[in-house]
Design a protein around this motif. Structure first.
Motif, PDB file in Angstrom:
ATOM      1  N   CYS A  95       0.853  -1.185   0.000  1.00 56.20           N
ATOM      2  CA  CYS A  95       0.000   0.000   0.000  1.00 56.20           C
ATOM      3  C   CYS A  95       0.887   1.232   0.000  1.00 56.20           C
ATOM      4  CB  CYS A  95      -0.891   0.030   1.242  1.00 56.20           C
ATOM      5  SG  CYS A  95      -1.847  -1.465   1.503  1.00 56.20           S
ATOM      6  N   LEU A  96       0.334   2.332  -0.486  1.00 60.36           N
ATOM      7  CA  LEU A  96       1.066   3.595  -0.526  1.00 60.36           C
ATOM      8  C   LEU A  96       0.307   4.623   0.308  1.00 60.36           C
ATOM      9  CD1 LEU A  96       3.692   4.500  -2.041  1.00 60.36           C
ATOM     10  CD2 LEU A  96       2.179   5.758  -3.592  1.00 60.36           C
ATOM     11  N   PHE A  97       1.054   5.401   1.106  1.00 61.73           N
ATOM     12  CA  PHE A  97       0.468   6.436   1.936  1.00 61.73           C
ATOM     13  C   PHE A  97       1.139   7.766   1.634  1.00 61.73           C
ATOM     14  CE2 PHE A  97       0.079   2.477   4.249  1.00 61.73           C
ATOM     15  CZ  PHE A  97      -1.223   2.511   4.758  1.00 61.73           C
ATOM     16  N   ALA A  98       0.367   8.837   1.715  1.00 59.56           N
ATOM     17  CA  ALA A  98       0.949  10.165   1.572  1.00 59.56           C
ATOM     18  C   ALA A  98       1.925  10.415   2.719  1.00 59.56           C
ATOM     19  CB  ALA A  98      -0.151  11.224   1.561  1.00 59.56           C
ATOM     20  N   TYR A  99       3.023  11.074   2.424  1.00 58.12           N
ATOM     21  CA  TYR A  99       4.060  11.351   3.425  1.00 58.12           C
ATOM     22  C   TYR A  99       3.556  12.393   4.425  1.00 58.12           C
ATOM     23  CZ  TYR A  99       8.627  12.635   5.348  1.00 58.12           C
ATOM     24  OH  TYR A  99       9.689  12.881   6.185  1.00 58.12           O
ATOM     25  N   ILE A 100       3.844  12.192   5.701  1.00 59.62           N
ATOM     26  CA  ILE A 100       3.485  13.148   6.745  1.00 59.62           C
ATOM     27  C   ILE A 100       4.773  13.766   7.282  1.00 59.62           C
ATOM     28  CG2 ILE A 100       2.384  13.479   8.993  1.00 59.62           C
ATOM     29  CD1 ILE A 100       0.663  11.020   8.421  1.00 59.62           C
ATOM     30  N   GLU A 101       4.868  15.081   7.226  1.00 61.05           N
ATOM     31  CA  GLU A 101       6.034  15.770   7.769  1.00 61.05           C
ATOM     32  C   GLU A 101       6.076  15.606   9.280  1.00 61.05           C
ATOM     33  OE1 GLU A 101       8.457  17.288   6.308  1.00 61.05           O
ATOM     34  OE2 GLU A 101       7.764  17.589   4.239  1.00 61.05           O
ATOM     35  N   GLY A 102       7.255  15.355   9.803  1.00 59.95           N
ATOM     36  CA  GLY A 102       7.404  15.205  11.244  1.00 59.95           C
ATOM     37  C   GLY A 102       8.648  14.411  11.573  1.00 59.95           C
TER      38      GLY A 102
END
Length: 333
Positions: A95-102
């Protein structure tokens, strides 16, 4: 293989790949291109589409809630599916997820403990309001005796009391774990009477992100793979069990409880059950890794490390229980 997956199913997200912090159950990869970043997860320990579908259904419902933190957002493939088969003969899903800054919090740092409590309490409230129309695939913690079919009572007793040669040095630790398993087995039925709802079930420092500029501010909660219906108090119990043995354990637990109570309060019965639920969590993790060892997923050194760590957690819980019970009543009631 990864490039082929991206090109076939997420061509706009294709780019350079960097290995991420891979856990026991999944492989994580970061993908970067000039326009967008993403995170690919490959599920290693199961081939069950229904588990991922339930996880994504919960995430979809939570996306509609007014959360003050971010959660994973699956990216649909070109076919519209949010999960695809890895084309390597393993039948695993990716699965692919949008990147979350942190940033990942420091493991021994407690700067984010209060914020962690706030966000956990907020998530508890949001999950309680989720109108999920599907049955969860993962069992609740209180179904411990049915959750690990490869580890019968007899096998667990024999393994702990007469451990294989490579576990001889863990004899004392295995005795502690077996005593905890026996004790908790007799208390499972009573736990079912506590308030139940959807829970994340695996909140810990590896499943959250903090602000890169403000290390005390939690900005994302991650990895909802084990989300299921369980007793509500299991959520803080899992987090608090992860604080056991930290250098500033007492302060971390106090701050977490203060933050959690700013969002939700528990009943007297729930608070009294938290130390029991913490032992249940530690025993459950032991059976999880014992099953993986017996099934050939892990080598002996993985289970050895877990046995030592979990037994130390149980000893620490016993030593801390008096002040912890007072603290839980003071802050969570």
């Amino acid at each position: 293989m990864i490039q082929q997956l991206l090109q076939s199913y997420w061509p706009e997200w294709n780019g350079d790949t960097v290995n991420g912090p891979t856990g026991w159950n999944n492989t994580t990869l970061f993908i970067h291109n000039p326009h967008r970043r993403s995170v690919m997860r490959i599920y290693n320990t199961h081939r069950d589409k229904a588990r991922i579908e339930f996880e994504f259904a919960v995430l979809d419902l939570l996306q509609r809630a007014p959360l003050s933190f971010q959660i994973p957002t699956p990216v649909p493939s070109t076919s519209g599916d949010k999960m695809v088969r890895v084309q390597d003969g393993s039948d695993r899903y990716a699965c692919l997820f949008a990147y979350i800054e942190g940033a990942r919090p420091e493991e021994e740092g407690i700067q984010a403990a209060y914020s962690f409590g706030e966000k956990t309490g907020e998530l508890v409230c949001a999950l309680a309001a989720c109108p999920i129309g599907m049955e969860p695939v993962y069992p609740p913690y209180y179904e411990l005796l049915q959750s690990y079919p490869s580890c019968s009572r007899t096998f667990i007793q024999d393994f702990c009391k007469q451990p294989p040669l490579e576990f001889q040095e863990q004899g004392n630790a295995l005795q502690i774990l077996h005593e905890a398993y026996t004790e908790i087995s007799g208390r499972l039925e009573s736990l079912k009477n506590l308030p139940r709802q959807l829970v994340h079930g695996d909140l810990n420092f590896s499943n959250l992100l903090v602000d890169s500029e403000q290390s005390g501010k939690v900005i994302a909660l991650l990895d909802f793979e084990f989300c299921t219906k369980d007793v509500r108090a299991m959520e803080p119990a899992v987090v608090i069990s992860g604080f056991l043995g930290m250098a500033e354990e007492k302060d971390a637990i106090r701050q977490f409880c203060e933050g959690f109570a700013s969002r939700v309060r528990l009943t007297e019965e729930e608070i009294a059950a938290i130390p029991v639920l913490m032992r249940l969590r530690l025993v459950d993790v032991f059976l999880h890794f014992l099953s993986r060892y017996r099934e050939g997923t892990d080598e002996s050194h993985v289970l050895q490390e877990q046995v030592d760590m979990l037994a130390a957690g149980l000893k620490r819980l016993k030593q801390s229980q008096a002040w912890m019970e007072d603290m839980l009543i003071q802050y969570l009631m």
